[in-house]
Design a protein around this motif. Structure first.
Motif, PDB file in Angstrom:
ATOM      1  N   CYS A  72      62.798  43.864   3.532  1.00  0.00           N
ATOM      2  CA  CYS A  72      62.317  42.509   3.820  1.00  0.00           C
ATOM      3  C   CYS A  72      60.802  42.522   3.975  1.00  0.00           C
ATOM      4  O   CYS A  72      60.262  43.217   4.848  1.00  0.00           O
ATOM      5  CB  CYS A  72      62.975  41.974   5.092  1.00  0.00           C
ATOM      6  SG  CYS A  72      62.521  40.278   5.478  1.00  0.00           S
ATOM      7  N   HIS A  74      59.001  40.360   5.169  1.00  0.00           N
ATOM      8  CA  HIS A  74      58.531  39.767   6.426  1.00  0.00           C
ATOM      9  C   HIS A  74      57.990  40.849   7.376  1.00  0.00           C
ATOM     10  O   HIS A  74      57.182  40.572   8.242  1.00  0.00           O
ATOM     11  CB  HIS A  74      59.648  38.975   7.107  1.00  0.00           C
ATOM     12  CG  HIS A  74      59.858  37.625   6.485  1.00  0.00           C
ATOM     13  ND1 HIS A  74      60.990  36.874   6.670  1.00  0.00           N
ATOM     14  CD2 HIS A  74      59.064  36.882   5.668  1.00  0.00           C
ATOM     15  CE1 HIS A  74      60.882  35.731   6.010  1.00  0.00           C
ATOM     16  NE2 HIS A  74      59.729  35.724   5.389  1.00  0.00           N
ATOM     17  N   ALA A  75      58.478  42.067   7.179  1.00  0.00           N
ATOM     18  CA  ALA A  75      57.832  43.250   7.773  1.00  0.00           C
ATOM     19  C   ALA A  75      57.755  43.241   9.298  1.00  0.00           C
ATOM     20  O   ALA A  75      56.790  43.756   9.874  1.00  0.00           O
ATOM     21  CB  ALA A  75      56.427  43.422   7.177  1.00  0.00           C
ATOM     22  N   PHE A  96      60.695  49.872   3.857  1.00  0.00           N
ATOM     23  CA  PHE A  96      61.538  48.711   4.164  1.00  0.00           C
ATOM     24  C   PHE A  96      60.790  47.409   3.859  1.00  0.00           C
ATOM     25  O   PHE A  96      61.358  46.444   3.362  1.00  0.00           O
ATOM     26  CB  PHE A  96      61.962  48.740   5.640  1.00  0.00           C
ATOM     27  CG  PHE A  96      62.832  47.584   6.032  1.00  0.00           C
ATOM     28  CD1 PHE A  96      64.204  47.630   5.841  1.00  0.00           C
ATOM     29  CD2 PHE A  96      62.276  46.441   6.586  1.00  0.00           C
ATOM     30  CE1 PHE A  96      65.005  46.553   6.186  1.00  0.00           C
ATOM     31  CE2 PHE A  96      63.072  45.356   6.935  1.00  0.00           C
ATOM     32  CZ  PHE A  96      64.442  45.420   6.732  1.00  0.00           C
ATOM     33  N   ASP A 131      66.350  38.909   5.681  1.00  0.00           N
ATOM     34  CA  ASP A 131      66.110  37.465   5.611  1.00  0.00           C
ATOM     35  C   ASP A 131      66.323  36.942   4.186  1.00  0.00           C
ATOM     36  O   ASP A 131      65.629  37.358   3.254  1.00  0.00           O
ATOM     37  CB  ASP A 131      64.685  37.162   6.073  1.00  0.00           C
ATOM     38  CG  ASP A 131      64.517  35.709   6.466  1.00  0.00           C
ATOM     39  OD1 ASP A 131      65.054  34.837   5.747  1.00  0.00           O
ATOM     40  OD2 ASP A 131      63.869  35.443   7.490  1.00  0.00           O
TER      41      ASP A 131
HETATM   42  S1  SF4 Z   1      65.131  40.905   8.211  1.00  0.00           S
HETATM   43 FE1  SF4 Z   1      64.457  39.522   9.811  1.00  0.00          FE
HETATM   44  S2  SF4 Z   1      63.673  40.829  11.452  1.00  0.00           S
HETATM   45 FE2  SF4 Z   1      63.857  42.083   9.584  1.00  0.00          FE
HETATM   46  S3  SF4 Z   1      61.808  42.025   8.652  1.00  0.00           S
HETATM   47 FE3  SF4 Z   1      63.026  40.393   7.738  1.00  0.00          FE
HETATM   48  S4  SF4 Z   1      62.631  38.567   8.958  1.00  0.00           S
HETATM   49 FE4  SF4 Z   1      61.938  40.335  10.122  1.00  0.00          FE
END
Ligand code: SF4
Length: 371
Positions: A72, A74-75, A96, A131
């Protein structure tokens, strides 16, 4: 496909050993880089399955998940899904964030699974692992197909996200909500942008996510907010929690669930690296709060809930024991549930200030806090 010229051959040396890696086992078709996502490599795979069964022992309020992406961008430093990347022979840290697996055929495979006579239309959750509205979704547009497949099959579903891209699909989701039960949740744990950008560098700002809550409500849908995770010393002061919950209430959220930080192995190292660099004075306190491993000590969690509960009540969100009700969504209250009573020795943090005064001193010398 617009990225044909940007595909990375499996044997070009860019990712040595790729053909023998966990990605190959997933059905890797090709790996792609593009200037629009300069720091991310997308690994496009043909998935064999879309629905993932949630182990009964996890005590989640849903039995199934669909995860169109692994990894993801979003890190988030604290992301609990990080260790899953190690199954792919990638690391739980930078890989990741920057090596994202894309299940290109997820909607087709999902439709086939949902069409089986054995499918019992149990609730399916999206966004509980990685996400689904991370940046990649702007290009791959996998979610409309997933939402359509679930709604067409009569399967209730929920979506939890930090991604404002959810707005794009609100008309589709509103239409689906006319046919099946739908729960929407936005994850937001920071009132202050500076700290949010440091901990979650790839995510939309708090303001943008509050606007997303408003957009969901304007579309006529309930919207819960996951205040998760609350970070010891950094976001657990009364002042911060008040400001955050005020903003969430003002945006029209229909429910709030508050979850303290937990740090699985893999995530723990990555988070603590950041903490050492950015907030070194908090490190000794973390060592104590997470002395037993993944979950914060019961004494800390109890302290936090004692603090949070009246704040939720004052804003009309209500609470029950250790758990905040999630209002109209009713789907998120048990997620990431930190309760493992019995994991912690009774009185492990005896003497911790029950009025909460001690942890208010963040920034004024946390290493002097006496539990
Ligand atoms: S899965 Fe959720 S907690 Fe994990 S990096 Fe992505 S947005 Fe952030």
């Amino acid at each position: 496909m617009r990225w044909d010229g940007q595909a990375i051959a499996a044997d070009d040396g860019a990712l040595p050993g790729l053909e023998r890696s966990g990605l190959a086992r997933l059905g890797l078709v090709r790996s792609v880089r593009t200037p629009e996502f300069a720091d991310v490599t997308f690994h496009e795979v043909m998935a064999k399955s879309a629905l993932s069964k949630v182990p009964a022992a996890s005590r989640m309020p849903f039995g199934w998940t669909v995860n169109p992406y692994r990894g993801c961008s979003h890190a988030c430093r604290y992301c609990f899904a990080r260790p899953t990347h190690e199954y792919l022979d990638l690391d739980a840290g930078k890989d990741f964030d920057s090596q994202v697996v894309v299940k290109m055929n997820v909607d087709t495979v999902l439709r086939a699974e949902l069409a089986k006579p054995s499918w019992r239309r149990e609730p399916v959750a999206l966004g509980t692992n990685t996400d689904p509205y991370q940046r990649a979704e702007g290009r791959y547009r996998l979610m409309p197909g997933i939402i359509g497949a679930l709604a067409d099959s009569g399967t209730p579903f929920s979506i939890l996200t930090k991604g404002t891209l959810l707005r794009r699909d609100l008309p589709l989701i509103a239409e689906a909500a006319g046919r099946v039960e739908v729960g929407l949740g936005v994850s937001l744990a920071f009132a202050d942008e500076e700290l949010q950008q440091s901990v979650e560098p790839g995510t939309p700002t708090p303001r943008a996510r509050l606007d997303l809550v408003r957009a969901v409500r304007a579309a006529g849908l309930p919207c819960g907010v996951m205040v998760a995770p609350v970070l010891p010393w950094l976001t657990d002061s009364r002042d911060h929690l008040r400001r955050l919950l005020d903003a969430i209430a003002d945006a029209g959220a229909t429910g709030v669930t508050v979850v303290p930080l937990h740090l699985k192995p893999g995530t723990r190292e990555w988070y603590l690296q950041w903490l050492e660099r950015e907030h070194p004075r908090a490190v000794p306190g973390y060592r104590r709060v997470f002395a037993r491993g993944t979950y914060a000590l019961e004494a800390y969690r109890q302290w936090l809930w004692d603090r949070v509960e009246p704040l939720l009540d004052e804003r009309g969100f209500g609470s029950s024991g250790h758990r905040a009700r999630s209002g109209a969504t009713g789907r998120f209250s048990d997620e990431l549930r930190p309760h493992d009573e019995g994991d912690y020795p009774a009185g492990a943090l005896a003497g911790m200030p029950r009025d909460g005064g001690g942890l208010e001193v963040a920034g004024a010398g946390v290493d002097q806090v006496l539990f």
